[in-house]
Design an enzyme around this catalytic site. Structure first.
Site: not given
Length: 139
Positions: A57, A54
């Site tokens: 992230c 991600c």
């Protein structure tokens, strides 16, 4: 030119790894098997629900770590946890985490606050400190 940029990125990442090693990693890396034990062991548990693939992230985790370095205090019962949602989807489902990154602040095993998406360091720190002040004021 792009080769130079890639070399620079590689050098920066290597330097970050060296600094991380020197400072120590402030996070506990939870699994589905030890997540509940961590929640029951500590008074305030701040969890980043994330995944290695991600991109938001990847940008948020260093912010989360900086706040963890400032505020984590396992002796007092305050810890910061990283949970890979790919490795523990049942935990993410339990707390209705549909988007990552999501940060959940637990107090005595119960959800006290949810921050969906990446947030600024100062905002994350402020929300955690507000909860920590309330929790330790009650003692």
């Amino acid at each position: 030119m792009s080769e130079d940029v890639e070399k620079l990125k590689m050098l920066i990442n290597e330097k970050i790894k060296i600094i991380e090693k020197e400072l120590g990693d402030p996070l506990i890396y939870a699994t589905k098997d030890d997540f509940d034990r961590i929640l029951s062991k500590y008074k305030v548990v701040v969890v980043e629900f994330s995944a290695p693939w991600c991109n938001p992230c990847k940008a948020y985790t260093p912010v989360f770590k900086r706040v963890a370095r400032k505020l984590a205090n396992p002796e007092k019962g305050i810890v910061f946890v990283y949970l890979d949602t790919d490795q523990a989807p049942e935990i993410a489902d339990r707390y209705s985490v549909d988007n990552i990154p999501t940060t959940i602040i637990f107090v005595n095993g119960h959800v006290a606050d949810v921050i969906m998406g990446a947030t600024q360091e100062s905002r994350l720190e402020e929300r955690i400190l507000n909860i920590v002040k309330e929790v330790f004021k009650e003692q």
